[in-house]
Write a protein that holds these residues in place. Structure first.
Motif, PDB file in Angstrom:
ATOM      1  N   ILE A 276       0.843  -1.207   0.000  1.00 60.43           N
ATOM      2  CA  ILE A 276       0.000   0.000   0.000  1.00 60.43           C
ATOM      3  C   ILE A 276       0.876   1.253   0.000  1.00 60.43           C
ATOM      4  CG2 ILE A 276      -1.644   1.338   1.382  1.00 60.43           C
ATOM      5  CD1 ILE A 276      -2.782  -1.388   2.329  1.00 60.43           C
ATOM      6  N   ARG A 277       1.931   1.214   0.773  1.00 56.07           N
ATOM      7  CA  ARG A 277       2.859   2.350   0.820  1.00 56.07           C
ATOM      8  C   ARG A 277       3.540   2.567  -0.530  1.00 56.07           C
ATOM      9  NH1 ARG A 277       7.845   2.588   5.183  1.00 56.07           N
ATOM     10  NH2 ARG A 277       8.444   4.775   4.912  1.00 56.07           N
ATOM     11  N   ILE A 278       3.931   1.480  -1.186  1.00 56.77           N
ATOM     12  CA  ILE A 278       4.536   1.562  -2.513  1.00 56.77           C
ATOM     13  C   ILE A 278       3.535   2.126  -3.512  1.00 56.77           C
ATOM     14  CG2 ILE A 278       5.393   0.150  -4.439  1.00 56.77           C
ATOM     15  CD1 ILE A 278       6.572  -1.712  -2.197  1.00 56.77           C
ATOM     16  N   ALA A 279       2.297   1.667  -3.442  1.00 59.55           N
ATOM     17  CA  ALA A 279       1.257   2.183  -4.337  1.00 59.55           C
ATOM     18  C   ALA A 279       1.101   3.691  -4.173  1.00 59.55           C
ATOM     19  CB  ALA A 279      -0.067   1.472  -4.063  1.00 59.55           C
ATOM     20  N   ASP A 280       1.142   4.151  -2.948  1.00 59.60           N
ATOM     21  CA  ASP A 280       1.039   5.581  -2.666  1.00 59.60           C
ATOM     22  C   ASP A 280       2.231   6.334  -3.251  1.00 59.60           C
ATOM     23  OD1 ASP A 280       0.075   7.960  -1.576  1.00 59.60           O
ATOM     24  OD2 ASP A 280       0.829   7.549   0.436  1.00 59.60           O
ATOM     25  N   TRP A 281       3.424   5.782  -3.105  1.00 64.04           N
ATOM     26  CA  TRP A 281       4.646   6.426  -3.595  1.00 64.04           C
ATOM     27  C   TRP A 281       4.612   6.596  -5.118  1.00 64.04           C
ATOM     28  CZ3 TRP A 281       8.822   8.660  -1.274  1.00 64.04           C
ATOM     29  CH2 TRP A 281       9.944   8.899  -2.068  1.00 64.04           C
ATOM     30  N   TYR A 282       4.143   5.565  -5.806  1.00 57.06           N
ATOM     31  CA  TYR A 282       4.175   5.573  -7.265  1.00 57.06           C
ATOM     32  C   TYR A 282       2.866   6.065  -7.909  1.00 57.06           C
ATOM     33  CZ  TYR A 282       8.718   3.302  -7.368  1.00 57.06           C
ATOM     34  OH  TYR A 282      10.059   3.033  -7.221  1.00 57.06           O
ATOM     35  N   GLY A 283       1.959   6.568  -7.108  1.00 56.66           N
ATOM     36  CA  GLY A 283       0.736   7.132  -7.668  1.00 56.66           C
ATOM     37  C   GLY A 283      -0.203   6.103  -8.263  1.00 56.66           C
ATOM     38  N   ILE A 284      -0.224   4.912  -7.703  1.00 57.82           N
ATOM     39  CA  ILE A 284      -1.156   3.873  -8.137  1.00 57.82           C
ATOM     40  C   ILE A 284      -2.554   4.239  -7.641  1.00 57.82           C
ATOM     41  CG2 ILE A 284      -1.714   1.423  -7.997  1.00 57.82           C
ATOM     42  CD1 ILE A 284       0.855   2.068  -9.580  1.00 57.82           C
TER      43      ILE A 284
ATOM     44  N   ARG B 256      -4.783   7.150   1.818  1.00 53.54           N
ATOM     45  CA  ARG B 256      -4.817   7.737   0.476  1.00 53.54           C
ATOM     46  C   ARG B 256      -5.061   6.727  -0.641  1.00 53.54           C
ATOM     47  NH1 ARG B 256      -1.020  10.530   3.435  1.00 53.54           N
ATOM     48  NH2 ARG B 256       0.601   8.980   2.981  1.00 53.54           N
ATOM     49  N   ILE B 257      -4.850   5.446  -0.368  1.00 49.46           N
ATOM     50  CA  ILE B 257      -5.009   4.421  -1.400  1.00 49.46           C
ATOM     51  C   ILE B 257      -6.271   3.599  -1.117  1.00 49.46           C
ATOM     52  CG2 ILE B 257      -3.991   2.387  -2.488  1.00 49.46           C
ATOM     53  CD1 ILE B 257      -2.519   4.944  -3.139  1.00 49.46           C
ATOM     54  N   PRO B 258      -7.298   3.725  -1.943  1.00 49.61           N
ATOM     55  CA  PRO B 258      -8.514   2.924  -1.714  1.00 49.61           C
ATOM     56  C   PRO B 258      -8.240   1.444  -1.935  1.00 49.61           C
ATOM     57  CG  PRO B 258      -8.678   4.141  -3.783  1.00 49.61           C
ATOM     58  CD  PRO B 258      -7.447   4.630  -3.099  1.00 49.61           C
TER      59      PRO B 258
END
Length: 247
Positions: A123-131, A158-160
């Motif tokens: 989830i943190r990676i998704a947030d970093w890369y704008g997923i 921030r990431i649904p």
């Protein structure tokens, strides 16, 4: 003064069945609580030290829910992490709603990611890369598990995240579906286009046959050394980095 009943209630929310029953969860740590208050989650109660509430009062946003001032020693006994000496909050779980995706969005699809730490990191990676979103199988670790929230470092706000039957979801998605396999096109050479779904498989077994049937492009991360495998979070980061590098 924090009553024994309130302490028991807070501690009960460390257990999944009580989170599901109450539709509430606990967030620990001053920084993560502040991110929670800045998000669209409905926060009901904030417990914090005097120093935390001084910090909260200095911010432009206001919290209209219940506030309870506690000592750092008491706060450290209330949650999962004994190192928490700043703040703790109780918030409502969100409804499980499918994300609205466009042809220019990327989303991660998690096929049975069981480890809470891996999920939080992803989830943190998704947030970093704008997923745009994370779509997860019903067997994937629970979003509101304390270890997931802790390892996401606030990115869960921030990431649904949407839990569903992946085969049913993918059968009607209409998006390109990229799946990670040991044999597939080198991720460094893949043209990911403007959007699509990236499937990350189970830590031990990879992508299930039911989900593999909907993969339109198999990709792999080339191995140059002798390591047997990559952590699911690390693999996700490598793929996301190559998606953004291509764009």
């Amino acid at each position: 003064m924090l009553s024994k009943a309130r302490i028991k209630y807070i501690k009960s929310l460390q257990v999944k069945k009580y989170r599901q029953l109450e539709q509430r969860f606990v967030v620990e740590g001053a920084k993560t609580v502040l991110e929670l208050l800045d998000s669209d989650y409905a926060t009901e109660v904030v417990l914090g030290t005097p120093a935390f509430f001084e910090q909260l009062r200095s911010r432009s946003n206001s919290f209209s829910g219940e506030v309870i001032e506690v000592s750092p020693d008491l706060l450290a006994t209330l949650g999962e992490y004994r190192t928490n000496d700043g703040a703790l909050a109780i918030a409502r779980c969100k409804p499980n709603v499918a994300p609205v995706l466009t042809s220019n969005d990327f989303a991660l699809v998690l096929d049975d990611i069981r480890d809470p730490g891996n999920l939080g990191t992803i989830i943190r990676i998704a947030d970093w890369y704008g997923i745009k979103a994370v779509i997860a199988s019903d067997e994937t670790a629970e979003l509101y598990n304390p270890k997931v929230l802790h390892s996401s470092k606030g990115s869960f706000t921030r990431i649904p995240m949407y839990y569903t039957n992946l085969a049913e979801f993918l059968s009607t998605s209409g998006f390109p579906v990229y799946g990670t396999f040991l044999s597939g096109e080198d991720v460094h050479h893949v043209n990911f286009g403007s959007g699509g779904l990236i499937v990350i498989g189970n830590e031990a077994h990879g992508i299930s046959p039911e989900v593999e049937a909907f993969v339109t492009k198999k990709i792999s991360i080339p191995r140059y050394g002798k390591a047997e495998s990559l952590n699911a979070g690390v693999a996700t980061a490598v793929i996301c980095d190559n998606i953004r590098r291509g764009k």
